[in-house]
Design a protein around this motif. Structure first.
Motif, short mmCIF file in Angstrom:
data_model
loop_
_atom_site.label_atom_id
_atom_site.label_comp_id
_atom_site.label_asym_id
_atom_site.label_seq_id
_atom_site.Cartn_x
_atom_site.Cartn_y
_atom_site.Cartn_z
N THR A 1 -2.79 4.26 -1.71
CA THR A 1 -3.71 4.51 -0.59
C THR A 1 -3.92 5.99 -0.30
O THR A 1 -5.02 6.42 0.01
CB THR A 1 -3.17 3.82 0.69
OG1 THR A 1 -3.10 2.42 0.46
CG2 THR A 1 -4.05 4.11 1.88
N ASP B 1 -2.02 2.67 7.17
CA ASP B 1 -2.48 2.14 5.89
C ASP B 1 -1.49 2.40 4.75
O ASP B 1 -1.83 2.24 3.58
CB ASP B 1 -3.86 2.70 5.54
CG ASP B 1 -3.86 4.22 5.36
OD1 ASP B 1 -2.86 4.87 5.74
OD2 ASP B 1 -4.86 4.76 4.84
N VAL B 2 -0.27 2.80 5.09
CA VAL B 2 0.79 3.01 4.09
C VAL B 2 1.98 2.12 4.44
O VAL B 2 2.54 2.24 5.53
CB VAL B 2 1.23 4.50 4.05
CG1 VAL B 2 2.46 4.66 3.15
CG2 VAL B 2 0.08 5.38 3.55
N ASP B 3 2.33 1.23 3.50
CA ASP B 3 3.47 0.32 3.72
C ASP B 3 4.76 0.86 3.16
O ASP B 3 5.85 0.54 3.66
CB ASP B 3 3.18 -1.03 3.06
CG ASP B 3 1.93 -1.69 3.57
OD1 ASP B 3 1.81 -1.85 4.80
OD2 ASP B 3 1.05 -2.04 2.74
N LYS C 1 9.79 2.58 6.91
CA LYS C 1 9.08 2.26 5.67
C LYS C 1 10.01 2.27 4.45
O LYS C 1 10.82 3.19 4.29
CB LYS C 1 7.93 3.25 5.46
CG LYS C 1 6.88 3.09 6.54
CD LYS C 1 5.65 3.91 6.31
CE LYS C 1 4.64 3.58 7.41
NZ LYS C 1 3.40 4.36 7.29
N ARG D 1 0.86 -1.18 0.00
CA ARG D 1 0.00 0.00 0.00
C ARG D 1 0.90 1.24 0.00
O ARG D 1 1.67 1.45 0.94
CB ARG D 1 -0.91 0.00 1.23
CG ARG D 1 -1.85 -1.21 1.29
CD ARG D 1 -2.54 -1.30 2.63
NE ARG D 1 -1.57 -1.49 3.72
CZ ARG D 1 -1.89 -1.51 5.02
NH1 ARG D 1 -3.15 -1.34 5.39
NH2 ARG D 1 -0.96 -1.69 5.93
N TRP D 2 0.80 2.02 -1.06
CA TRP D 2 1.71 3.13 -1.28
C TRP D 2 1.10 4.46 -0.83
O TRP D 2 -0.11 4.68 -0.96
CB TRP D 2 2.06 3.26 -2.75
CG TRP D 2 2.96 2.19 -3.27
CD1 TRP D 2 2.60 1.00 -3.83
CD2 TRP D 2 4.40 2.22 -3.26
NE1 TRP D 2 3.72 0.28 -4.18
CE2 TRP D 2 4.84 1.00 -3.84
CE3 TRP D 2 5.35 3.14 -2.85
CZ2 TRP D 2 6.19 0.70 -4.01
CZ3 TRP D 2 6.69 2.85 -3.01
CH2 TRP D 2 7.10 1.64 -3.59
N GLY D 3 1.96 5.35 -0.38
CA GLY D 3 1.60 6.73 -0.16
C GLY D 3 2.57 7.62 -0.91
O GLY D 3 3.78 7.33 -0.95
N VAL E 1 6.62 4.37 0.80
CA VAL E 1 6.47 5.79 0.47
C VAL E 1 7.20 6.12 -0.82
O VAL E 1 8.34 5.69 -1.04
CB VAL E 1 7.02 6.66 1.62
CG1 VAL E 1 6.94 8.14 1.26
CG2 VAL E 1 6.26 6.37 2.92
N ILE F 1 1.19 10.53 5.84
CA ILE F 1 1.68 9.48 4.94
C ILE F 1 2.72 8.64 5.68
O ILE F 1 2.63 7.42 5.76
CB ILE F 1 2.32 10.08 3.67
CG1 ILE F 1 1.31 10.95 2.90
CG2 ILE F 1 2.90 8.98 2.79
CD1 ILE F 1 0.18 10.20 2.25
#
Length: 325
Positions: free
Chosen positions: A43, A77-79, A102, A16-18, A81, A72
């Motif tokens: 995400t 919910d962000v795996d 991250k 899940r990317w931010g 970046v 972020i």
């Protein structure tokens, strides 16, 4: 293998990317790929101007948007970046992502200076998180064909490289953008565009270990070098020359590797074929189109690595640091 790959995290089930900095580069080149690739989703996005972040999220179907980078970097919910801001803030956000534990993918050029790039590599290594850099040409099929032909001996032993990139400057200094602002871009157009070629050569031929260069600023309004000529040598013994010009009317774009039995050439930025000229007059000319989202092949290798499903990404903090230096 680059040291970055010793810091691989436990494989994720889904990435899940931010995005920090959802500007122009994320519109087509990179952003859509995060949602298109299997095992990957986008995400949340961040931009200092929250209204622009919201606009991006609504147009691209991103669930969450924000004007605060911490939403972020520290989000559950962000795996992973993606830092897509101008170079002057790359180091700040990469260091913060590393502190948050991250994996991070950062735009190129990697940083505003070699010292910042070194700090980024060290921070990610200390935190045990991988660092990837958006030198996406390493994974594009057009440039991979060049690498494969060189590795297969199609031109014999590589001996000499010639780079020639000339791009006309803006018609006027008004609204030229951050690439012409030293405080934001670091090395200006040479670093932004010229670094792509140097990074590809590192991928094809190994590290450059000797460089001699001259530079000048010809445009009265420019605060960065707009002309550079260089001679460089590789650890392998290959030698090279380069001319980069961003101050005149000329438009030229060629990369050529000469070997003991032939040559291979390809344009760096413009459209054109890969041309291989080998022994006894052998000639291969191939047109290899780029994908719609040019960063997608590289991002695919990052996602595969984070999922524990594929070979290592070819563009890491360690490889990009060599280019930065």
């Amino acid at each position: 293998m680059d040291d970055d790959h010793a810091t691989r995290t436990t494989p994720l089930e889904h990435v899940r990317w931010g995005i920090i900095g959802c500007g122009d580069v994320t519109e087509v080149k990179s952003g859509p790929a995060f949602a298109l690739l299997p095992g990957s989703s986008l995400t949340a996005v961040m931009r200092r101007d929250a209204a622009k972040a919201r606009d991006y999220a609504e147009r691209h179907g991103v669930p969450r948007w924000t004007g605060d980078a911490d939403e972020i970097l520290l989000a559950d919910d962000v795996d992973a970046v993606y830092v897509a801001t101008p170079p002057s803030s790359h180091a700040e956000y990469v260091l913060r992502a590393a502190a948050a534990g991250k994996p991070v993918y950062v735009e190129k050029p990697m940083a505003a200076s070699a010292a910042e790039a070194e700090a980024m590599v060290e921070a990610c290594a200390s935190a045990g998180v991988p660092l990837y850099v958006a030198y996406y040409r390493r994974a594009l099929p057009r440039f991979e064909l060049v690498r494969e032909r060189i590795a297969a001996g199609a031109i014999g032993e590589p001996r000499l490289v010639a780079l020639d990139l000339h791009v006309p400057p803006p018609a006027s200094p008004g609204g030229v953008g951050w690439r012409w602002d030293r405080s934001v871009a670091g090395g200006g157009m040479v670093m932004d565009l010229g670094s792509h070629a140097l990074d590809l050569l590192d991928h094809w031929l190994g590290p450059i270990d000797t460089v001699h260069a001259l530079h000048a600023t010809r445009l009265a309004w420019s605060s960065v070098e707009d002309q550079v000529v260089a001679a460089f040598g590789f650890a392998s013994g290959v030698q090279g020359t380069a001319m980069w010009g961003f101050n005149g009317a000329a438009s030229r774009d060629t990369m050529t590797v000469f070997g003991s039995e032939g040559s291979v050439s390809v344009p760096l930025l413009t459209e054109g074929p890969v041309i291989v000229e080998g022994a006894a007059g052998a000639r291969e000319e191939r047109v290899v189109p780029h994908p719609a989202h040019v960063q997608e092949p590289l991002i695919a290798t990052i996602v595969a690595e984070l999922l524990g499903r594929g070979p290592a990404c070819p563009s890491t903090g360690a490889s990009a640091l060599r280019t930065q230096r």
